[in-house]
Design a protein around this motif. Structure first.
Motif, short mmCIF file in Angstrom:
data_model
loop_
_atom_site.label_atom_id
_atom_site.label_comp_id
_atom_site.label_asym_id
_atom_site.label_seq_id
_atom_site.Cartn_x
_atom_site.Cartn_y
_atom_site.Cartn_z
N LYS A 157 -8.61 9.25 21.07
CA LYS A 157 -7.48 8.85 21.91
C LYS A 157 -6.81 10.07 22.53
O LYS A 157 -6.43 10.04 23.71
N ALA A 158 -6.67 11.14 21.77
CA ALA A 158 -6.06 12.37 22.29
C ALA A 158 -6.91 12.92 23.43
O ALA A 158 -6.38 13.38 24.45
N GLY A 159 -8.21 12.88 23.27
CA GLY A 159 -9.10 13.34 24.35
C GLY A 159 -8.94 12.50 25.60
O GLY A 159 -8.90 13.03 26.72
N GLU A 160 -8.84 11.19 25.42
CA GLU A 160 -8.64 10.29 26.57
C GLU A 160 -7.31 10.59 27.27
O GLU A 160 -7.25 10.66 28.50
N LEU A 161 -6.25 10.76 26.48
CA LEU A 161 -4.94 11.03 27.06
C LEU A 161 -4.92 12.39 27.77
O LEU A 161 -4.30 12.53 28.82
N LYS A 162 -5.61 13.35 27.20
CA LYS A 162 -5.68 14.67 27.82
C LYS A 162 -6.39 14.57 29.17
O LYS A 162 -5.96 15.18 30.15
N ALA A 163 -7.47 13.80 29.21
CA ALA A 163 -8.20 13.61 30.47
C ALA A 163 -7.32 12.90 31.50
O ALA A 163 -7.32 13.26 32.68
N GLN A 164 -6.57 11.90 31.06
CA GLN A 164 -5.68 11.18 31.97
C GLN A 164 -4.59 12.12 32.50
O GLN A 164 -4.24 12.06 33.68
N ALA A 165 -4.05 12.96 31.63
CA ALA A 165 -3.01 13.90 32.06
C ALA A 165 -3.57 14.90 33.06
O ALA A 165 -2.91 15.23 34.06
N ALA A 166 -4.78 15.37 32.81
CA ALA A 166 -5.40 16.31 33.75
C ALA A 166 -5.64 15.65 35.10
O ALA A 166 -5.41 16.26 36.15
N LYS A 167 -6.05 14.39 35.07
CA LYS A 167 -6.30 13.66 36.32
C LYS A 167 -4.98 13.46 37.07
O LYS A 167 -4.90 13.66 38.29
N ALA A 168 -3.93 13.10 36.34
CA ALA A 168 -2.62 12.90 36.98
C ALA A 168 -2.10 14.22 37.55
O ALA A 168 -1.56 14.25 38.67
N ASN A 169 -2.29 15.30 36.82
CA ASN A 169 -1.88 16.61 37.30
C ASN A 169 -2.62 16.96 38.58
O ASN A 169 -2.01 17.44 39.55
N SER A 170 -3.89 16.71 38.59
CA SER A 170 -4.70 17.00 39.78
C SER A 170 -4.22 16.17 40.98
O SER A 170 -4.12 16.68 42.10
N GLN A 171 -3.95 14.90 40.73
CA GLN A 171 -3.49 14.03 41.82
C GLN A 171 -2.14 14.51 42.36
O GLN A 171 -1.92 14.52 43.58
N VAL A 172 -1.23 14.90 41.47
CA VAL A 172 0.07 15.38 41.91
C VAL A 172 -0.10 16.68 42.70
O VAL A 172 0.51 16.86 43.76
N GLN A 173 -0.91 17.59 42.19
CA GLN A 173 -1.13 18.86 42.88
C GLN A 173 -1.75 18.65 44.26
O GLN A 173 -1.42 19.36 45.20
N ASP A 174 -2.64 17.67 44.38
CA ASP A 174 -3.27 17.39 45.67
C ASP A 174 -2.27 16.85 46.69
O ASP A 174 -2.42 17.05 47.89
N LYS A 175 -1.25 16.14 46.21
CA LYS A 175 -0.28 15.52 47.12
C LYS A 175 0.84 16.46 47.55
O LYS A 175 1.56 16.18 48.50
N ILE A 176 1.01 17.55 46.82
CA ILE A 176 2.10 18.48 47.15
C ILE A 176 1.66 19.36 48.32
O ILE A 176 0.61 20.01 48.25
N PRO A 177 2.45 19.40 49.38
CA PRO A 177 2.10 20.25 50.53
C PRO A 177 2.14 21.74 50.15
O PRO A 177 2.88 22.14 49.25
N ASP A 178 1.35 22.53 50.85
CA ASP A 178 1.28 23.97 50.57
C ASP A 178 2.63 24.68 50.66
O ASP A 178 2.94 25.51 49.81
N PRO A 179 3.46 24.38 51.69
CA PRO A 179 4.77 25.06 51.72
C PRO A 179 5.61 24.78 50.47
O PRO A 179 6.33 25.65 49.98
N VAL A 180 5.50 23.57 49.95
CA VAL A 180 6.25 23.22 48.74
C VAL A 180 5.72 24.02 47.56
O VAL A 180 6.48 24.53 46.74
N LYS A 181 4.40 24.14 47.49
CA LYS A 181 3.79 24.90 46.39
C LYS A 181 4.23 26.36 46.47
O LYS A 181 4.53 26.98 45.44
N GLU A 182 4.27 26.90 47.68
CA GLU A 182 4.68 28.30 47.85
C GLU A 182 6.13 28.50 47.43
O GLU A 182 6.46 29.45 46.74
#
Length: 149
Positions: A59-84
């Motif tokens: 279950k921890a492995g599954e949750l970790k994978a879900q968190a990584a996926k959510a993190n990736s999705q959030v990072q993809d949606k943030i515009p570059d100026p915001v990241k900077e």
């Protein structure tokens, strides 16, 4: 093993008796082992704990994978100026934190410093969650600001 039909009144041979005895011993041994397994609470608890530990790891492995996926999705949606801007703000926050840390070491009493050290350790252990929350807050703050054109 040959069994004598109940309507015949013949005496079993010594070989048949030995075979019946061996079969009965085998069944009795299995029964005793099954009873011993049922009464060995410690072994049963250890098996159950092992199963639960394995399930928790999965279950921890599954949750970790879900968190990584959510993190990736959030990072993809943030515009570059915001990241900077977030990176710049993080740098400024690190510098300010270092300065406050130096002042803290000079002036804070020991029990208070120990409690703060425990809090810092917790924050380090949950760094990903804190960073995601900070990125989300920064994004919402920047998105909600009126733009100067």
């Amino acid at each position: 093993m040959t069994h004598t039909p109940p309507d015949q009144h013949s005496t079993p041979t010594p070989a048949e008796l030995r075979e019946q005895i061996e079969h009965t011993r085998h069944e009795l041994g299995e029964t005793v082992q099954a009873l011993a397994d049922k009464t060995d609470i410690k072994a049963r608890a250890q098996r159950k704990a092992g199963q639960l530990k394995e399930q928790a790891a999965v279950k921890a492995g599954e949750l970790k994978a879900q968190a990584a996926k959510a993190n990736s999705q959030v990072q993809d949606k943030i515009p570059d100026p915001v990241k900077e801007k977030a990176a710049q703000a993080a740098g400024q926050a690190r510098a300010a934190a270092a300065q406050v840390g130096r002042m803290w070491e000079e002036k804070a009493p020991e029990p208070l410093r120990q409690q703060a050290a425990r809090s810092v350790q917790l924050a380090r252990e949950h760094r990903t969650v804190l960073l995601l929350a900070a990125a989300g807050i920064t994004f919402l703050w920047l998105a909600g600001r009126p733009r100067k054109d």
